[in-house]
Design an enzyme around this catalytic site. Structure first.
Site, PDB file in Angstrom:
ATOM      1  N   THR A 121      38.290  28.465  45.626  1.00 41.78           N
ATOM      2  CA  THR A 121      38.760  28.068  44.295  1.00 41.78           C
ATOM      3  C   THR A 121      39.193  26.610  44.248  1.00 41.78           C
ATOM      4  O   THR A 121      39.591  26.044  45.284  1.00 41.78           O
ATOM      5  CB  THR A 121      39.949  28.970  43.883  1.00 41.78           C
ATOM      6  OG1 THR A 121      40.544  28.455  42.695  1.00 41.78           O
ATOM      7  CG2 THR A 121      41.032  29.021  44.964  1.00 41.78           C
ATOM      8  N   ASP A 122      39.186  26.054  43.059  1.00 43.84           N
ATOM      9  CA  ASP A 122      39.699  24.681  42.884  1.00 43.84           C
ATOM     10  C   ASP A 122      41.209  24.613  43.150  1.00 43.84           C
ATOM     11  O   ASP A 122      41.759  23.526  43.369  1.00 43.84           O
ATOM     12  CB  ASP A 122      39.382  24.149  41.467  1.00 43.84           C
ATOM     13  CG  ASP A 122      39.879  25.032  40.324  1.00 43.84           C
ATOM     14  OD1 ASP A 122      40.569  26.050  40.575  1.00 43.84           O
ATOM     15  OD2 ASP A 122      39.569  24.706  39.158  1.00 43.84           O
ATOM     16  N   GLU A 123      41.870  25.765  43.151  1.00 45.81           N
ATOM     17  CA  GLU A 123      43.329  25.763  43.321  1.00 45.81           C
ATOM     18  C   GLU A 123      43.764  25.353  44.725  1.00 45.81           C
ATOM     19  O   GLU A 123      44.939  25.044  44.934  1.00 45.81           O
ATOM     20  CB  GLU A 123      43.912  27.138  42.960  1.00 45.81           C
ATOM     21  CG  GLU A 123      43.637  27.492  41.520  1.00 45.81           C
ATOM     22  CD  GLU A 123      44.578  28.528  40.936  1.00 45.81           C
ATOM     23  OE1 GLU A 123      45.653  28.766  41.506  1.00 45.81           O
ATOM     24  OE2 GLU A 123      44.212  29.099  39.906  1.00 45.81           O
ATOM     25  N   TYR A 146      48.962  32.451  46.019  1.00 47.72           N
ATOM     26  CA  TYR A 146      47.524  32.746  45.858  1.00 47.72           C
ATOM     27  C   TYR A 146      46.685  31.592  46.402  1.00 47.72           C
ATOM     28  O   TYR A 146      45.791  31.787  47.238  1.00 47.72           O
ATOM     29  CB  TYR A 146      47.186  32.986  44.376  1.00 47.72           C
ATOM     30  CG  TYR A 146      45.704  32.850  44.080  1.00 47.72           C
ATOM     31  CD1 TYR A 146      44.787  33.807  44.514  1.00 47.72           C
ATOM     32  CD2 TYR A 146      45.204  31.738  43.388  1.00 47.72           C
ATOM     33  CE1 TYR A 146      43.433  33.670  44.265  1.00 47.72           C
ATOM     34  CE2 TYR A 146      43.848  31.594  43.145  1.00 47.72           C
ATOM     35  CZ  TYR A 146      42.959  32.559  43.575  1.00 47.72           C
ATOM     36  OH  TYR A 146      41.601  32.411  43.337  1.00 47.72           O
ATOM     37  N   LYS A 150      44.085  31.349  49.670  1.00 46.18           N
ATOM     38  CA  LYS A 150      42.675  30.931  49.607  1.00 46.18           C
ATOM     39  C   LYS A 150      42.427  29.752  50.550  1.00 46.18           C
ATOM     40  O   LYS A 150      41.384  29.670  51.198  1.00 46.18           O
ATOM     41  CB  LYS A 150      42.285  30.561  48.167  1.00 46.18           C
ATOM     42  CG  LYS A 150      42.393  31.683  47.152  1.00 46.18           C
ATOM     43  CD  LYS A 150      41.448  32.840  47.405  1.00 46.18           C
ATOM     44  CE  LYS A 150      40.007  32.505  47.107  1.00 46.18           C
ATOM     45  NZ  LYS A 150      39.140  33.733  47.225  1.00 46.18           N
TER      46      LYS A 150
HETATM   47  P1  NAD Z   1      38.979  40.058  40.153  1.00 42.52           P
HETATM   48  O1  NAD Z   1      40.442  40.147  40.402  1.00 42.52           O
HETATM   49  O2  NAD Z   1      38.452  40.265  38.791  1.00 42.52           O
HETATM   50  O3  NAD Z   1      38.214  41.101  41.107  1.00 42.52           O
HETATM   51  C1  NAD Z   1      38.501  41.236  42.462  1.00 42.52           C
HETATM   52  C2  NAD Z   1      37.785  42.475  42.979  1.00 42.52           C
HETATM   53  O4  NAD Z   1      38.024  42.561  44.398  1.00 42.52           O
HETATM   54  C3  NAD Z   1      38.264  43.781  42.361  1.00 42.52           C
HETATM   55  O5  NAD Z   1      37.173  44.574  41.977  1.00 42.52           O
HETATM   56  C4  NAD Z   1      39.072  44.440  43.480  1.00 42.52           C
HETATM   57  O6  NAD Z   1      39.061  45.848  43.441  1.00 42.52           O
HETATM   58  C5  NAD Z   1      38.363  43.906  44.707  1.00 42.52           C
HETATM   59  N1  NAD Z   1      39.235  43.896  45.898  1.00 42.52           N
HETATM   60  C6  NAD Z   1      40.509  43.437  45.969  1.00 42.52           C
HETATM   61  N2  NAD Z   1      40.997  43.612  47.213  1.00 42.52           N
HETATM   62  C7  NAD Z   1      39.996  44.169  47.950  1.00 42.52           C
HETATM   63  C8  NAD Z   1      39.875  44.561  49.305  1.00 42.52           C
HETATM   64  N3  NAD Z   1      40.903  44.420  50.164  1.00 42.52           N
HETATM   65  N4  NAD Z   1      38.708  45.087  49.729  1.00 42.52           N
HETATM   66  C9  NAD Z   1      37.675  45.249  48.865  1.00 42.52           C
HETATM   67  N5  NAD Z   1      37.739  44.904  47.561  1.00 42.52           N
HETATM   68  C10 NAD Z   1      38.886  44.364  47.114  1.00 42.52           C
HETATM   69  O7  NAD Z   1      38.520  38.643  40.746  1.00 42.52           O
HETATM   70  P2  NAD Z   1      37.560  37.518  40.142  1.00 42.52           P
HETATM   71  O8  NAD Z   1      38.286  36.768  39.099  1.00 42.52           O
HETATM   72  O9  NAD Z   1      36.237  38.101  39.857  1.00 42.52           O
HETATM   73  O10 NAD Z   1      37.459  36.547  41.405  1.00 42.52           O
HETATM   74  C11 NAD Z   1      36.490  36.778  42.418  1.00 42.52           C
HETATM   75  C12 NAD Z   1      36.604  35.671  43.451  1.00 42.52           C
HETATM   76  O11 NAD Z   1      36.443  34.394  42.826  1.00 42.52           O
HETATM   77  C13 NAD Z   1      37.960  35.590  44.159  1.00 42.52           C
HETATM   78  O12 NAD Z   1      37.741  35.179  45.495  1.00 42.52           O
HETATM   79  C14 NAD Z   1      38.707  34.489  43.422  1.00 42.52           C
HETATM   80  O13 NAD Z   1      39.657  33.879  44.268  1.00 42.52           O
HETATM   81  C15 NAD Z   1      37.551  33.549  43.105  1.00 42.52           C
HETATM   82  N6  NAD Z   1      37.720  32.672  41.947  1.00 42.52           N
HETATM   83  C16 NAD Z   1      37.936  33.197  40.697  1.00 42.52           C
HETATM   84  C17 NAD Z   1      38.017  32.341  39.606  1.00 42.52           C
HETATM   85  C18 NAD Z   1      38.263  32.868  38.209  1.00 42.52           C
HETATM   86  O14 NAD Z   1      38.449  32.058  37.300  1.00 42.52           O
HETATM   87  N7  NAD Z   1      38.243  34.160  37.979  1.00 42.52           N
HETATM   88  C19 NAD Z   1      37.864  30.960  39.781  1.00 42.52           C
HETATM   89  C20 NAD Z   1      37.664  30.465  41.071  1.00 42.52           C
HETATM   90  C21 NAD Z   1      37.565  31.330  42.139  1.00 42.52           C
HETATM   91  O1  TDX Z   2      50.295  34.398  30.020  1.00 40.61           O
HETATM   92  C1  TDX Z   2      49.784  33.327  30.408  1.00 40.61           C
HETATM   93  N1  TDX Z   2      50.184  32.171  29.819  1.00 40.61           N
HETATM   94  C2  TDX Z   2      49.707  30.952  30.177  1.00 40.61           C
HETATM   95  O2  TDX Z   2      50.104  29.918  29.625  1.00 40.61           O
HETATM   96  C3  TDX Z   2      48.789  33.267  31.453  1.00 40.61           C
HETATM   97  C4  TDX Z   2      48.304  34.514  32.129  1.00 40.61           C
HETATM   98  C5  TDX Z   2      48.312  32.035  31.800  1.00 40.61           C
HETATM   99  N2  TDX Z   2      48.762  30.898  31.202  1.00 40.61           N
HETATM  100  C6  TDX Z   2      48.237  29.601  31.656  1.00 40.61           C
HETATM  101  C7  TDX Z   2      48.380  29.363  33.148  1.00 40.61           C
HETATM  102  C8  TDX Z   2      47.185  28.506  33.487  1.00 40.61           C
HETATM  103  O3  TDX Z   2      47.499  27.139  33.270  1.00 40.61           O
HETATM  104  O4  TDX Z   2      46.827  29.600  31.409  1.00 40.61           O
HETATM  105  C9  TDX Z   2      46.122  28.952  32.483  1.00 40.61           C
HETATM  106  C10 TDX Z   2      45.123  29.921  33.056  1.00 40.61           C
HETATM  107  O5  TDX Z   2      45.860  30.945  33.698  1.00 40.61           O
HETATM  108  P1  TDX Z   2      45.163  32.133  34.531  1.00 40.61           P
HETATM  109  O6  TDX Z   2      44.178  32.851  33.674  1.00 40.61           O
HETATM  110  O7  TDX Z   2      46.250  32.905  35.188  1.00 40.61           O
HETATM  111  O8  TDX Z   2      44.287  31.310  35.592  1.00 40.61           O
HETATM  112  P2  TDX Z   2      44.674  30.247  36.722  1.00 40.61           P
HETATM  113  O9  TDX Z   2      46.081  30.353  37.149  1.00 40.61           O
HETATM  114  O10 TDX Z   2      44.191  28.902  36.251  1.00 40.61           O
HETATM  115  O11 TDX Z   2      43.726  30.794  37.923  1.00 40.61           O
HETATM  116  C11 TDX Z   2      42.373  31.208  37.654  1.00 40.61           C
HETATM  117  O12 TDX Z   2      41.464  30.212  38.001  1.00 40.61           O
HETATM  118  C12 TDX Z   2      41.322  29.913  39.361  1.00 40.61           C
HETATM  119  C13 TDX Z   2      42.050  32.498  38.405  1.00 40.61           C
HETATM  120  O13 TDX Z   2      42.972  33.507  38.041  1.00 40.61           O
HETATM  121  C14 TDX Z   2      42.048  32.250  39.893  1.00 40.61           C
HETATM  122  O14 TDX Z   2      41.655  33.434  40.576  1.00 40.61           O
HETATM  123  C15 TDX Z   2      41.058  31.151  40.187  1.00 40.61           C
HETATM  124  O15 TDX Z   2      41.092  30.829  41.553  1.00 40.61           O
END
Ligand code: NAD
Ligand code: TDX
Length: 338
Positions: A121-123, A146, A150
């Protein structure tokens, strides 16, 4: 070609599984089915002749070894992913996001024929001051448990690559949005709250910037990456960023506009501790390989908001029980104090 996808019942994983099946892959999806999973995300894959679901944990070495047998590719999307939850309960983030990755590395190191792609992730870079962008070699400075989990996983990837001569591709992506995302995340949460006419809890001053990529554009980026997976030992990091950076308040206002709800629903609440102000990835390397995001933020947001409006019922299960308890813990006091 056979792929083992982990976390396929989550948000991004479900889009990836569908994309791989469409491209002719044989797909095994290993998912623990945590609170974040929604098997309905893959309802249409059930019964597909090239799809198999296995419920299990990426920390289970024996299971992971068995499932990697015969896999040409492993794509790791399994993770604990919500920053706010990592502040409430960090332990499970260390377990899945670090130990789980070590388990996959341990299983993969005996299999040079299996390519490993890990989603990061970019985080990991922490907040990037404007007008900067993080390049692939930027230093890690994670702010939340988190993000630290990562980053720690990435360090373990690096250690395995150095020690055992493994080639591992690491995808670092900006914020992804679109259908199938858990309602705890910003865009789905604000959409559901707006639809219900309930306060939309905006953290702090709402001037934080996030870089938003539509889920379909992520799948296209992955396709480009998979066309040429480097085999040389080492960590091959790929940045996937849309370049579309939007302040949270503006995103919240767009959601209100799209749903014809009053902006007064946007309710400033106590900030997320350690909240990063801005994320920004330099994804010029991937763009040089021919990838471009196709869906502009406004268009993707309209499609996403419409999807949640039409599929709210599908999320009812997720939004009840565990989520209600989490919502109260995370927002109860914040909303009462505003
Ligand atoms: P999500 O939370 O929607 O889904 C995660 C999935 O992983 C779920 O289905 C959960 O059941 C499964 N899981 C959790 N723990 C597990 C374990 N121990 N064994 C097997 N399965 C398990 O996540 P997402 O938003 O789809 O993110 C997927 C990946 O992308 C993650 O690595 C996250 O860090 C990364 N990522 C997400 C975003 C975003 O904006 N959503 C951005 C950058 C990176
Ligand atoms: O209730 C809220 N109010 C609010 O202001 C929530 C849930 C979020 N926010 C803000 C926090 C962040 O600046 O919105 C922005 C986006 O929040 P999230 O959806 O929680 O995402 P973020 O924290 O940016 O992280 C997401 O992007 C990077 C994903 O959840 C991560 O898994 C991924 O790595």
């Amino acid at each position: 070609m056979r792929a083992l996808v982990t976390g396929g019942c989550g948000f991004i994983g479900s889009h990836v599984v569908r994309g791989l099946l469409a491209d002719g892959w044989e797909v095994t999806n290993l998912d623990k089915l945590t609170y974040a999973a929604n098997p309905a995300n893959l309802a249409e894959a059930e019964g597909h002749p090239r799809y198999r679901f296995v419920q299990g944990d990426i920390c289970d070495l024996a299971l992971v070894r068995e499932l990697m047998d015969g896999a040409d590719l492993v794509l790791n999307f399994a993770a604990e992913t919500h920053v706010d939850r990592s502040l409430l309960e960090p332990g499970v983030f260390v377990r899945t996001d670090v130990e789980g990755v070590v388990t996959l590395l341990e299983a993969a190191r005996a299999r040079p024929g299996t390519a490993l792609v890990h989603m990061s992730t970019d985080e990991v870079f922490g907040s990037i001051p404007a007008p900067g962008e993080a390049a692939e070699d930027a230093p890690f400075a994670p702010s939340s448990p988190y993000a630290a989990s990562k980053a720690a996983a990435e360090l373990m990837v690096r250690a395995y690559a150095e020690t055992y001569g493994m080639a591992v591709t690491v995808l670092r992506c900006c914020n992804v949005y679109g259908p199938n995302q858990h309602v705890e995340k910003f865009i789905p949460l604000f959409t559901m709250r707006a639809l219900a006419g309930e306060p939309m809890p905006l953290y702090g001053d709402g001037m934080q910037e996030r870089e938003w990529l539509y889920a379909g554009d992520f799948v296209e980026a992955l396709r480009v990456v998979l066309r040429e997976l480097p085999a040389e030992p080492g960590v091959h990091a790929v940045h996937i960023g849309s370049g579309e950076r939007v302040r949270n308040r503006e995103t919240a206002e767009l959601i209100c506009e799209l749903l014809e709800r009053p902006r007064e629903l946007i309710t400033p609440v106590a900030d997320r501790p350690g909240h990063d102000r801005r994320y920004a990835l330099d994804s010029s390397r991937l763009r040089a390989r021919g990838w471009r995001p196709r869906v502009p933020f406004r268009e993707g947001l309209a499609a996403t908001v419409a999807w949640y409006r039409d599929h709210g019922a599908a999320w009812a299960q997720t939004a009840s029980g565990e989520f209600a308890r989490y919502f109260e813990r995370q927002y109860g006091e914040r909303l009462a104090r505003r």
